[in-house]
Design a protein around this motif. Structure first.
Motif, PDB file in Angstrom:
ATOM      1  N   ASN A 228      28.023 -24.910  42.815  1.00 24.75           N
ATOM      2  CA  ASN A 228      29.136 -24.946  43.765  1.00 24.75           C
ATOM      3  C   ASN A 228      28.625 -25.145  45.186  1.00 24.75           C
ATOM      4  OD1 ASN A 228      31.080 -24.618  41.806  1.00 24.75           O
ATOM      5  ND2 ASN A 228      31.201 -22.407  42.050  1.00 24.75           N
ATOM      6  N   LEU A 229      27.524 -24.487  45.516  1.00 28.62           N
ATOM      7  CA  LEU A 229      26.911 -24.665  46.835  1.00 28.62           C
ATOM      8  C   LEU A 229      26.503 -26.125  47.033  1.00 28.62           C
ATOM      9  CD1 LEU A 229      25.658 -23.437  49.462  1.00 28.62           C
ATOM     10  CD2 LEU A 229      23.556 -23.210  48.134  1.00 28.62           C
ATOM     11  N   GLN A 230      25.893 -26.708  46.017  1.00 25.24           N
ATOM     12  CA  GLN A 230      25.470 -28.109  46.122  1.00 25.24           C
ATOM     13  C   GLN A 230      26.675 -29.040  46.262  1.00 25.24           C
ATOM     14  OE1 GLN A 230      22.670 -28.265  42.693  1.00 25.24           O
ATOM     15  NE2 GLN A 230      21.377 -29.288  44.186  1.00 25.24           N
ATOM     16  N   LYS A 231      27.755 -28.754  45.540  1.00 22.19           N
ATOM     17  CA  LYS A 231      28.968 -29.582  45.675  1.00 22.19           C
ATOM     18  C   LYS A 231      29.507 -29.499  47.100  1.00 22.19           C
ATOM     19  CE  LYS A 231      30.502 -29.096  40.918  1.00 22.19           C
ATOM     20  NZ  LYS A 231      31.464 -28.430  40.025  1.00 22.19           N
ATOM     21  N   ASN A 232      29.551 -28.277  47.656  1.00 22.29           N
ATOM     22  CA  ASN A 232      30.030 -28.114  49.029  1.00 22.29           C
ATOM     23  C   ASN A 232      29.125 -28.849  50.012  1.00 22.29           C
ATOM     24  OD1 ASN A 232      32.136 -26.541  48.174  1.00 22.29           O
ATOM     25  ND2 ASN A 232      31.164 -24.594  48.675  1.00 22.29           N
ATOM     26  N   MET A 233      27.828 -28.752  49.801  1.00 22.37           N
ATOM     27  CA  MET A 233      26.889 -29.447  50.689  1.00 22.37           C
ATOM     28  C   MET A 233      27.051 -30.963  50.580  1.00 22.37           C
ATOM     29  SD  MET A 233      23.479 -27.075  50.239  1.00 22.37           S
ATOM     30  CE  MET A 233      22.427 -28.175  51.165  1.00 22.37           C
ATOM     31  N   GLN A 234      27.258 -31.456  49.366  1.00 23.94           N
ATOM     32  CA  GLN A 234      27.447 -32.894  49.170  1.00 23.94           C
ATOM     33  C   GLN A 234      28.736 -33.354  49.844  1.00 23.94           C
ATOM     34  OE1 GLN A 234      25.233 -35.034  47.737  1.00 23.94           O
ATOM     35  NE2 GLN A 234      26.575 -36.669  48.393  1.00 23.94           N
ATOM     36  N   THR A 235      29.793 -32.560  49.716  1.00 20.95           N
ATOM     37  CA  THR A 235      31.062 -32.898  50.361  1.00 20.95           C
ATOM     38  C   THR A 235      30.900 -32.941  51.873  1.00 20.95           C
ATOM     39  OG1 THR A 235      32.288 -31.878  48.554  1.00 20.95           O
ATOM     40  CG2 THR A 235      33.472 -32.175  50.615  1.00 20.95           C
TER      41      THR A 235
ATOM     42  N   VAL B 150      17.023 -29.492  46.917  1.00 23.76           N
ATOM     43  CA  VAL B 150      17.895 -29.287  48.073  1.00 23.76           C
ATOM     44  C   VAL B 150      17.081 -29.332  49.359  1.00 23.76           C
ATOM     45  CG1 VAL B 150      19.339 -27.578  49.253  1.00 23.76           C
ATOM     46  CG2 VAL B 150      19.685 -28.023  46.832  1.00 23.76           C
ATOM     47  N   VAL B 151      15.906 -28.720  49.345  1.00 23.70           N
ATOM     48  CA  VAL B 151      15.041 -28.727  50.528  1.00 23.70           C
ATOM     49  C   VAL B 151      14.676 -30.159  50.913  1.00 23.70           C
ATOM     50  CG1 VAL B 151      12.711 -28.114  51.332  1.00 23.70           C
ATOM     51  CG2 VAL B 151      14.129 -26.406  50.201  1.00 23.70           C
ATOM     52  N   HIS B 152      14.509 -31.018  49.916  1.00 25.61           N
ATOM     53  CA  HIS B 152      14.146 -32.418  50.174  1.00 25.61           C
ATOM     54  C   HIS B 152      15.370 -33.302  50.390  1.00 25.61           C
ATOM     55  CE1 HIS B 152       9.947 -31.643  49.588  1.00 25.61           C
ATOM     56  NE2 HIS B 152      10.157 -31.134  48.398  1.00 25.61           N
ATOM     57  N   GLY B 153      16.550 -32.677  50.527  1.00 28.44           N
ATOM     58  CA  GLY B 153      17.759 -33.426  50.869  1.00 28.44           C
ATOM     59  C   GLY B 153      18.543 -33.980  49.698  1.00 28.44           C
ATOM     60  N   LYS B 154      18.146 -33.676  48.497  1.00 24.82           N
ATOM     61  CA  LYS B 154      18.866 -34.173  47.316  1.00 24.82           C
ATOM     62  C   LYS B 154      19.879 -33.109  46.889  1.00 24.82           C
ATOM     63  CE  LYS B 154      14.750 -36.517  45.697  1.00 24.82           C
ATOM     64  NZ  LYS B 154      13.690 -36.469  44.703  1.00 24.82           N
ATOM     65  N   VAL B 155      21.083 -33.193  47.450  1.00 28.49           N
ATOM     66  CA  VAL B 155      22.086 -32.176  47.147  1.00 28.49           C
ATOM     67  C   VAL B 155      23.017 -32.584  46.003  1.00 28.49           C
ATOM     68  CG1 VAL B 155      22.066 -31.168  49.450  1.00 28.49           C
ATOM     69  CG2 VAL B 155      23.616 -33.055  48.950  1.00 28.49           C
ATOM     70  N   ASP B 156      22.718 -33.678  45.358  1.00 32.78           N
ATOM     71  CA  ASP B 156      23.599 -34.131  44.281  1.00 32.78           C
ATOM     72  C   ASP B 156      23.061 -33.820  42.886  1.00 32.78           C
ATOM     73  OD1 ASP B 156      21.501 -35.865  44.641  1.00 32.78           O
ATOM     74  OD2 ASP B 156      22.668 -37.685  44.321  1.00 32.78           O
ATOM     75  N   GLU B 157      21.915 -33.142  42.791  1.00 31.68           N
ATOM     76  CA  GLU B 157      21.350 -32.798  41.491  1.00 31.68           C
ATOM     77  C   GLU B 157      21.807 -31.398  41.088  1.00 31.68           C
ATOM     78  OE1 GLU B 157      17.122 -33.275  41.452  1.00 31.68           O
ATOM     79  OE2 GLU B 157      17.227 -35.254  42.353  1.00 31.68           O
ATOM     80  N   MET B 158      22.528 -31.300  39.983  1.00 24.99           N
ATOM     81  CA  MET B 158      23.048 -30.026  39.511  1.00 24.99           C
ATOM     82  C   MET B 158      22.039 -29.346  38.589  1.00 24.99           C
ATOM     83  SD  MET B 158      25.966 -29.642  40.823  1.00 24.99           S
ATOM     84  CE  MET B 158      26.883 -30.684  41.899  1.00 24.99           C
ATOM     85  N   ILE B 159      22.183 -28.047  38.442  1.00 24.20           N
ATOM     86  CA  ILE B 159      21.344 -27.267  37.536  1.00 24.20           C
ATOM     87  C   ILE B 159      22.150 -26.989  36.276  1.00 24.20           C
ATOM     88  CG2 ILE B 159      20.226 -25.051  37.167  1.00 24.20           C
ATOM     89  CD1 ILE B 159      19.675 -24.866  40.078  1.00 24.20           C
ATOM     90  N   PHE B 160      21.551 -27.249  35.133  1.00 23.71           N
ATOM     91  CA  PHE B 160      22.202 -26.966  33.855  1.00 23.71           C
ATOM     92  C   PHE B 160      21.293 -26.093  33.018  1.00 23.71           C
ATOM     93  CE2 PHE B 160      23.936 -31.043  35.250  1.00 23.71           C
ATOM     94  CZ  PHE B 160      25.282 -30.731  35.251  1.00 23.71           C
ATOM     95  N   PHE B 161      21.859 -25.037  32.441  1.00 24.94           N
ATOM     96  CA  PHE B 161      21.110 -24.115  31.604  1.00 24.94           C
ATOM     97  C   PHE B 161      21.496 -24.315  30.154  1.00 24.94           C
ATOM     98  CE2 PHE B 161      20.753 -20.706  35.144  1.00 24.94           C
ATOM     99  CZ  PHE B 161      19.813 -21.469  35.773  1.00 24.94           C
TER     100      PHE B 161
END
Length: 186
Positions: free
Chosen positions: A123-130, A97-108
Motif C-alpha cells: 500500500n505504501l508503494q502504491k501511494n508513492m507511485q501515485t 524503493v531506495v533505488h527509486g523503483k516504487v512499482d515493484e510489489m512484495i508477494f509472499f
C-alpha cells in the motif's frame, strides 16, 4: 508481533507432545507384549527388567530425544523459513524503493508469516507511485506553462501572460503540497 511467537510456541509444543506420546506408546506396547501371560511369568519378566530398567530408560530416552530433536530441528527450519523468507523479500523490496523503483510489489507464499507487513508495504508503494505519477504530471504542466510564459513575454498580450503565470504559481503550490503531504498506509 506476539501472535507469531504464540503460533510458533503452540506448534512446537504440539509437535513435542506428539513425538513424546508416540514413543511412550511404543514403550508401553513393547512392555505389554511381554506382560499379561501369567502372574509368575509377569513377576519373572519384571524382576529381570528391574536390573536392566535404568539401561532401558537410558537407551529409549536417548532414542526418543534424538528422534524428537531431529523432528523439531526440521520443523524449526520449516517454520523459520516461513518467517525469514518474507523478511528477505521485504528487505529486497526496501532496496528497490531506495533505488527509486516504487512499482515493484512484495508477494509472499501462502504459508509465509508477516502477510500484514507485506500488505502495508505494498500500500505504501502504491501511494508513492501515485504521488510520483501526480508529481510528474505537475512537472509536465509546469514545463508547458513556463514555455508559454517565455513565448508570451516576447508578445504584447500581458493579460494572457499574467494568467499563465498565475497558473504556473498554482502548479508549483500543488507540487509543494504533494511533496509535503504524507500518505497513509492501511
Amino acid at each position: 508481533n506476539g501472535k507469531y511467537v504464540i503460533s510458533f510456541l503452540m506448534r512446537f509444543c504440539i509437535m513435542g507432545s506428539i513425538v513424546f506420546a508416540v514413543f511412550a506408546g511404543v514403550l508401553m506396547f513393547v512392555l505389554n507384549k511381554r506382560l499379561g501371560m501369567s502372574y509368575f511369568d509377569d513377576i519373572h519378566t519384571l524382576s529381570s527388567l528391574q536390573d536392566r530398567l535404568p539401561l532401558i530408560f537410558l537407551v529409549t530416552g536417548l532414542f526418543q530425544m534424538s528422534i524428537s530433536g531431529a523432528v523439531m530441528a526440521i520443523l524449526s527450519l520449516y517454520w523459520g523459513h516461513a518467517v525469514s523468507g518474507p523478511i528477505v523479500r521485504f528487505r529486497k523490496g526496501m532496496r528497490s524503493v531506495v533505488h527509486g523503483k516504487v512499482d515493484e510489489m512484495i508477494f509472499f507464499r501462502k504459508n509465509d508469516q508477516l502477510h500484514d507487513l507485506a500488505r502495508s508495504f505494498n500500500n505504501l508503494q502504491k501511494n508513492m507511485q501515485t504521488q510520483k505519477n501526480q508529481l510528474q504530471r505537475y512537472i509536465d504542466e509546469a514545463d508547458r506553462l513556463a514555455a508559454d510564459c517565455e513565448r508570451l513575454k516576447k508578445g504584447s498580450d500581458t493579460m494572457l501572460l499574467q494568467r499563465k503565470h498565475a497558473d504556473l504559481i498554482k502548479i508549483y503550490r500543488d507540487m509543494e503540497r504533494l511533496v509535503l503531504e504524507r500518505g497513509t498506509v492501511d
